[in-house]
Design an enzyme around this catalytic site. Sequence first.
Site: not given
Ligand code: BGC
Length: 380
Positions: A133, A208, A345
């Site tokens: 991310h 998210h 997402e």
């Molecule tokens: C991911 C997870 C991650 C989370 C973080 C998601 O988009 O796929 O693996 O732990 O985001 O909050």
Amino acid sequence: MNKLFAAIITVAIVFGITSCQSNKKDNAMIEKTSFGKTSKGEEVYLYTLTNESGAQVKITNFGATVVALYMPDRNGNLQDIVLGYDNVSDYEKGTSYFGAIVGRYGNRIGKGKFTLDGKEYQLATNNGENHLHGGNIGFNKVVWQVLKTDAADGGAEIALKYVSKDGEEGYPGTVALTVTYKLTKDNELEIDYSATTDKPTIFNPTHHSYFNLSGNPENTILDNELMINADKFTPVDAGLITTGKLEDVANTPMDFRKPTRIGARIEDNFEQLKFGKGYDHNWVLNNYDKTVKLAASLYEPKSGRFMEVLTDQPGIQFYSGNFLDGTGSGKNGKPYKFRTGLCLETQHFPDSPNKPEFPSVRLDPGDTYRQTTIYKFFTK
Ligand code: BGC
């Protein structure tokens, strides 16, 4: 003559009444309040967008984050259906990416490495040995500029901009991204992205939000019925890095082609679910052609809330909140427990920079990255 006069008067009255009603009804608006200061002393704000029927989204310019989303249940009761925090310092400290715009790269890049035009780049390994991310200070942890706010046509919108400098978090090129959130009169939350770069780079932002359509984050999401319009998903290894293969969902717990209760198979003895501690995978959306189409839907039977996700992206990550563990405190001081929120997402596939067989995430100078994703709310 008299008849003609009467007809003209009638038409005038009807039109007069209609425009008056629509003016009266059109009480969409935007309110701006303080959301506190970051640890660096930057002032941040909370923008409340209200549409003509009273649905609301609250967005802060810290991380271009959706803080709250009020949608009606089948009896018309508005409740907040996303997880988040009450103040900016909790967002600064948080590690869950609640409601944020994630970037530059949504999801994981294996070992944080990729090669572009023969040059290898090393990004932060902020998730075990992998990059997640956008790195240590992703787009979710910076203050965005508010370009405009506007209320019109029974809805309201806000446009936010962030310029990520060449080399930021190890990525090449200065990238300028504008994200516009629109709350329409039809209870859609539309998110439009537009970005350019001054050097070749990779780019894959996403949104998210953690949804809990029941309106009560003490409930798990296991009773929600999920549909994902995908015949295939991208399997992962134990570090949640895609293997490069596409696998059929048929005859596996990954098959959501028909609406299915999330809890029905989440504990199945299926290796992919063990790796993810539940669902934490990317699905390959059917008939990808860069136009906006239905990707997924979610139904919460008690409240009657129903959400559709439409996107022009090739993939969608369904994450069932497996890392929520009841530590820390969310809105109203309440902790969020295991699987009390889920993310859908829209994105390019995880680790695409290292998987030439996946659709490309390359962005070149002169080109414009675009994404449109719509979360649309109904009741049943
Ligand atoms: C991911 C997870 C991650 C989370 C973080 C998601 O988009 O796929 O693996 O732990 O985001 O909050």
